[in-house]
Design a protein around this motif. Structure first.
Motif, PDB file in Angstrom:
ATOM      1  N   THR A  37     -56.640 115.510 -47.627  1.00  0.00           N
ATOM      2  CA  THR A  37     -56.721 116.602 -48.603  1.00  0.00           C
ATOM      3  C   THR A  37     -55.673 117.669 -48.319  1.00  0.00           C
ATOM      4  OG1 THR A  37     -59.080 116.197 -48.875  1.00  0.00           O
ATOM      5  CG2 THR A  37     -58.257 118.320 -49.608  1.00  0.00           C
ATOM      6  N   LEU A  38     -55.516 118.020 -47.059  1.00  0.00           N
ATOM      7  CA  LEU A  38     -54.506 119.012 -46.697  1.00  0.00           C
ATOM      8  C   LEU A  38     -53.095 118.521 -47.003  1.00  0.00           C
ATOM      9  CD1 LEU A  38     -55.925 120.370 -43.321  1.00  0.00           C
ATOM     10  CD2 LEU A  38     -55.959 121.481 -45.555  1.00  0.00           C
ATOM     11  N   ALA A  39     -52.873 117.233 -46.803  1.00  0.00           N
ATOM     12  CA  ALA A  39     -51.548 116.678 -47.100  1.00  0.00           C
ATOM     13  C   ALA A  39     -51.298 116.628 -48.602  1.00  0.00           C
ATOM     14  CB  ALA A  39     -51.424 115.288 -46.490  1.00  0.00           C
ATOM     15  N   LEU A  40     -52.314 116.313 -49.380  1.00  0.00           N
ATOM     16  CA  LEU A  40     -52.131 116.226 -50.828  1.00  0.00           C
ATOM     17  C   LEU A  40     -51.949 117.595 -51.470  1.00  0.00           C
ATOM     18  CD1 LEU A  40     -54.635 113.427 -51.850  1.00  0.00           C
ATOM     19  CD2 LEU A  40     -52.156 113.331 -51.884  1.00  0.00           C
ATOM     20  N   THR A  41     -52.562 118.617 -50.904  1.00  0.00           N
ATOM     21  CA  THR A  41     -52.405 119.956 -51.472  1.00  0.00           C
ATOM     22  C   THR A  41     -51.128 120.626 -51.018  1.00  0.00           C
ATOM     23  OG1 THR A  41     -53.740 120.895 -49.693  1.00  0.00           O
ATOM     24  CG2 THR A  41     -54.873 120.343 -51.743  1.00  0.00           C
ATOM     25  N   GLY A  42     -50.420 120.045 -50.073  1.00  0.00           N
ATOM     26  CA  GLY A  42     -49.149 120.590 -49.633  1.00  0.00           C
ATOM     27  C   GLY A  42     -49.258 121.584 -48.497  1.00  0.00           C
ATOM     28  N   ILE A  43     -50.431 121.751 -47.935  1.00  0.00           N
ATOM     29  CA  ILE A  43     -50.605 122.686 -46.822  1.00  0.00           C
ATOM     30  C   ILE A  43     -49.906 122.154 -45.571  1.00  0.00           C
ATOM     31  CG2 ILE A  43     -52.304 123.770 -45.302  1.00  0.00           C
ATOM     32  CD1 ILE A  43     -54.169 123.870 -47.729  1.00  0.00           C
ATOM     33  N   ILE A  44     -50.018 120.854 -45.362  1.00  0.00           N
ATOM     34  CA  ILE A  44     -49.299 120.219 -44.251  1.00  0.00           C
ATOM     35  C   ILE A  44     -48.404 119.134 -44.836  1.00  0.00           C
ATOM     36  CG2 ILE A  44     -51.041 120.750 -42.517  1.00  0.00           C
ATOM     37  CD1 ILE A  44     -52.088 117.924 -42.783  1.00  0.00           C
ATOM     38  N   SER A  45     -47.576 118.557 -44.017  1.00  0.00           N
ATOM     39  CA  SER A  45     -46.610 117.558 -44.466  1.00  0.00           C
ATOM     40  C   SER A  45     -47.317 116.311 -45.006  1.00  0.00           C
ATOM     41  CB  SER A  45     -45.713 117.170 -43.295  1.00  0.00           C
ATOM     42  OG  SER A  45     -44.905 116.078 -43.633  1.00  0.00           O
TER      43      SER A  45
END
Length: 101
Positions: free
Chosen positions: A57-65
């Motif tokens: 989820t964090l990767a898909l939202t752009g928060i992490i790589s």
């Protein structure tokens, strides 16, 4: 994000849903006395699946790589494999868990 990233996230979600279904059906096949012990010991798999979902989820939202999708996919695959192993014989899995006390 490329199509590969979205496909990886979809694959990760499907693996986690499959693992959740396997864990649920394995618990239902156990005797009612063994179910609390099963879930007390299976929290590690639930936590690993949750960690993979949060990472994706964090990767898909752009928060992490977006490169974090690959370790999340590996974690989901390990969770799915462990859930499949438990589903083969839940009693054996409980015996292994009992022997590790």
């Amino acid at each position: 994000m490329t199509d590969t990233h979205y496909f990886t996230a979809l694959l990760l979600a499907l693996i986690l849903l499959y693992a959740a279904r396997l864990l649920w059906t394995s618990a239902r096949r156990l005797h009612y006395r063994d179910r609390p012990r099963y879930w007390q010991k299976a929290w590690v798999l639930v936590l690993a699946g949750f960690a993979a979902a949060v990472l994706a989820t964090l990767a898909l939202t752009g928060i992490i790589s977006a490169a974090a999708l690959w370790p999340a996919l590996v974690l989901a695959a390990l969770t799915g494999g462990a859930a499949y192993w438990i589903d083969l014989n839940p009693q054996r899995a409980l015996a292994v868990l009992r022997s590790r006390r």
